[in-house]
Design a protein around this motif. Structure first.
Motif, short mmCIF file in Angstrom:
data_model
loop_
_atom_site.label_atom_id
_atom_site.label_comp_id
_atom_site.label_asym_id
_atom_site.label_seq_id
_atom_site.Cartn_x
_atom_site.Cartn_y
_atom_site.Cartn_z
N GLU A 12 0.85 -1.18 0.00
CA GLU A 12 0.00 0.00 0.00
C GLU A 12 0.89 1.24 0.00
N SER A 13 0.27 2.40 0.05
CA SER A 13 1.04 3.63 -0.01
C SER A 13 1.88 3.79 1.26
N ASN A 14 3.05 4.39 1.08
CA ASN A 14 3.88 4.77 2.23
C ASN A 14 4.54 3.61 2.98
N VAL A 15 4.67 2.46 2.33
CA VAL A 15 5.32 1.33 2.99
C VAL A 15 6.81 1.25 2.69
N GLY A 16 7.28 2.04 1.70
CA GLY A 16 8.72 2.04 1.41
C GLY A 16 9.10 1.37 0.10
N LYS A 17 8.17 1.20 -0.82
CA LYS A 17 8.47 0.51 -2.09
C LYS A 17 9.52 1.27 -2.91
N THR A 18 9.29 2.58 -3.06
CA THR A 18 10.19 3.37 -3.91
C THR A 18 11.60 3.46 -3.32
N THR A 60 12.69 10.79 -0.70
CA THR A 60 12.00 11.24 -1.91
C THR A 60 10.49 11.27 -1.71
N ASP A 61 9.80 11.76 -2.73
CA ASP A 61 8.36 11.93 -2.61
C ASP A 61 7.55 10.66 -2.80
N HIS A 62 6.33 10.75 -2.38
CA HIS A 62 5.29 9.76 -2.61
C HIS A 62 5.12 9.60 -4.13
N THR A 63 4.94 8.39 -4.61
CA THR A 63 4.73 8.16 -6.05
C THR A 63 3.31 8.58 -6.42
N TYR A 90 4.91 2.11 -8.28
CA TYR A 90 3.57 2.64 -8.51
C TYR A 90 3.04 3.28 -7.25
N GLY A 91 1.98 4.04 -7.40
CA GLY A 91 1.33 4.65 -6.25
C GLY A 91 0.58 3.56 -5.49
N GLY A 92 0.90 3.43 -4.21
CA GLY A 92 0.35 2.35 -3.41
C GLY A 92 -1.18 2.38 -3.25
N ILE A 122 4.81 -4.91 4.32
CA ILE A 122 3.96 -4.50 5.44
C ILE A 122 4.78 -3.59 6.34
N ARG A 123 4.27 -2.39 6.59
CA ARG A 123 4.97 -1.48 7.51
C ARG A 123 4.20 -1.49 8.82
N LEU A 124 4.65 -2.34 9.72
CA LEU A 124 3.90 -2.55 10.96
C LEU A 124 3.69 -1.26 11.73
N SER A 190 8.68 -3.81 6.39
CA SER A 190 9.51 -2.68 5.98
C SER A 190 9.67 -1.65 7.10
N CYS A 191 10.63 -0.76 6.90
CA CYS A 191 10.98 0.26 7.88
C CYS A 191 11.23 -0.40 9.25
N TRP A 192 11.94 -1.50 9.22
CA TRP A 192 12.21 -2.31 10.42
C TRP A 192 12.85 -1.48 11.52
N ASP A 193 13.69 -0.50 11.13
CA ASP A 193 14.38 0.32 12.14
C ASP A 193 13.40 1.03 13.06
N GLU A 194 12.20 1.34 12.56
CA GLU A 194 11.21 2.04 13.38
C GLU A 194 10.67 1.17 14.51
N LEU A 195 10.80 -0.14 14.35
CA LEU A 195 10.13 -1.05 15.28
C LEU A 195 10.92 -1.25 16.57
N LEU A 231 16.45 2.03 4.25
CA LEU A 231 17.22 3.25 4.49
C LEU A 231 18.13 3.14 5.71
N GLY A 232 17.78 2.25 6.61
CA GLY A 232 18.58 2.11 7.83
C GLY A 232 18.18 3.08 8.92
N ARG A 233 17.57 4.18 8.52
CA ARG A 233 17.13 5.20 9.48
C ARG A 233 16.15 6.13 8.77
N1 LIG Z 1 12.70 4.84 9.02
C1 LIG Z 1 12.60 4.43 7.75
N2 LIG Z 1 11.80 5.10 6.91
C2 LIG Z 1 11.71 4.64 5.64
C3 LIG Z 1 12.40 3.49 5.19
N3 LIG Z 1 12.07 3.27 3.88
C4 LIG Z 1 11.22 4.26 3.54
N4 LIG Z 1 11.00 5.09 4.60
C5 LIG Z 1 10.13 6.28 4.63
O1 LIG Z 1 8.81 5.82 4.43
C6 LIG Z 1 8.09 6.74 3.64
C7 LIG Z 1 7.45 6.03 2.47
O2 LIG Z 1 8.43 5.49 1.61
P1 LIG Z 1 8.15 5.32 0.03
O3 LIG Z 1 9.29 4.49 -0.50
O4 LIG Z 1 7.89 6.62 -0.59
O5 LIG Z 1 6.81 4.46 0.09
P2 LIG Z 1 5.97 3.88 -1.15
O6 LIG Z 1 5.56 2.52 -0.75
O7 LIG Z 1 6.74 4.03 -2.42
O8 LIG Z 1 4.69 4.83 -1.13
P3 LIG Z 1 3.78 5.27 -2.39
O9 LIG Z 1 4.70 5.85 -3.40
O10 LIG Z 1 2.85 6.24 -1.81
O11 LIG Z 1 3.11 4.02 -2.86
C8 LIG Z 1 9.08 7.83 3.23
O12 LIG Z 1 8.83 8.94 4.06
C9 LIG Z 1 10.43 7.24 3.52
O13 LIG Z 1 11.34 8.21 3.92
C10 LIG Z 1 13.24 2.80 6.12
O14 LIG Z 1 13.88 1.80 5.82
N5 LIG Z 1 13.28 3.32 7.39
#
Ligand SMILES: Nc1nc2c(ncn2[C@@H]2O[C@H](COP(=O)(O)OP(=O)(O)OP(=O)(O)O)[C@@H](O)[C@H]2O)c(=O)[nH]1
Ligand SMILES: [Mg+2]
Length: 278
Positions: A12-18, A60-63, A90-92, A122-124, A190-195, A231-233
């Motif tokens: 879905e959107s904002n999970v970190g695909k891009t 970077t920005d949202h797709t 793609y846009g999530g 999945i971004r828990l 995804s974004c495991w560092d946040e957990l 990203l690691g952070r």
């Molecule tokens: N802490 C942390 N943040 C991350 C990581 N990967 C991505 N992010 C952040 O998560 C947000 C979403 O990442 P995107 O890669 O744009 O997500 P997306 O799934 O492509 O979202 P859409 O383009 O909307 O579908 C951004 O603000 C990133 O900075 C990570 O490994 N760790």
């Protein structure tokens, strides 16, 4: 001839695909991973902005919601196996609307049918964990005032993800009388560092999203759960992270393998798919 690994990357959107795509590509370019680029990649536009932001130490920005681009990366692994990775960006929201609108656009249908492997993001950290049957005794649900039931009903986040998998499975016409071996399923947390956890990825998924985990385990013979911090952070879109800019984005990011091992090679989840044959 190179095997085609068309990966159905679902998130879905904002999970970190891009960001994962860009970091993955960067690793291939600087040859700091188990996989090597073996020819000219095509359609990199989707990732070029992300790559230049990361080089500056920025996110970077949202797709755009309706964007869909497939990048093709010819790769080889250490054993000399070749594959053509088809990596979409793609846009999530497109994934969320498959479930909410209960309609699958033709293009998505085709992608599901052609995919050799499914990778679910999945971004828990950004999911809601409301009480449900699994966290509250059944009894407490009988006390609900029937009038409350009339309120707009919205399925929980994990129910929505289960529904998404059900739709994809139905669409691809897989027979579920026995657990699936193909397409293989990899769940990336995804974004495991946040957990900020030391749990094993599969244990964490089981404790946070028990219904989803139960669904996945009963429908796939060997689902794999990996923690991913591309990203690691956390990075900001406006303030550059100077360490990132100095050392280079390829120095950051890691995966947590199913056995809990931390590895800086973020291409490993895909390398495993190649190694296990197609
Ligand atoms: N802490 C942390 N943040 C991350 C990581 N990967 C991505 N992010 C952040 O998560 C947000 C979403 O990442 P995107 O890669 O744009 O997500 P997306 O799934 O492509 O979202 P859409 O383009 O909307 O579908 C951004 O603000 C990133 O900075 C990570 O490994 N760790
Ligand atoms: Mg994106």
């Amino acid at each position: 001839m190179a095997a085609q690994h068309s990966i159905l990357l679902v998130g879905e959107s904002n999970v970190g695909k891009t960001h994962y795509g860009a970091q993955f590509l960067k690793r291939l370019m600087v040859k700091a991973c188990a996989l090597k680029m073996s020819g000219a990649p095509t359609n990199l536009e989707a990732f070029t902005t992300a790559l230049s932001c990361l080089t500056e130490g920025k996110a970077t920005d949202h797709t755009p919601t309706n964007a869909y681009v497939e990048s093709v990366w010819p790769i080889t692994d250490e054993a000399g196996r070749c594959a053509e990775l088809i990596w979409p960006d793609y846009g999530g929201e497109q994934v969320t609307s498959l479930v909410t609108q209960r309609r699958i656009p033709t293009a998505w249908r085709q992608r599901v049918l052609e995919a050799t492997d499914w990778v679910l993001f999945i971004r828990l950290h950004s999911l809601r964990f409301e009480d449900d049957l699994f966290s509250r005794p059944l009894q407490s649900f009988t006390e609900v005032d029937p009038l409350d039931m009339a309120e707009a009903y919205e399925p929980s986040d994990q129910a929505r993800i289960v529904e998404l998998l059900q739709m994809l499975l139905y669409l691809a016409q897989y027979h579920l009388d026995s657990p699936l071996r193909k397409p293989r399923l990899t769940v990336l947390l995804s974004c495991w560092d946040e957990l900020e956890t030391t749990e094993l990825p599969a244990d964490l998924l089981e404790s946070r999203l028990p219904m989803l985990w139960s669904f996945v385990r009963s429908n796939w013979t060997a689902p794999i759960v990996i923690g991913l911090s591309a990203l690691g952070r956390a990075l900001s879109k406006s303030d550059a992270d100077s360490e990132y800019a100095t050392l280079g984005p390829e120095e950051f990011g890691y995966v947590i393998l199913p056995n809990g091992e931390k590895n800086s090679d973020i291409t490993l989840p895909i390398q495993r798919l190649m190694a296990d044959g197609s």
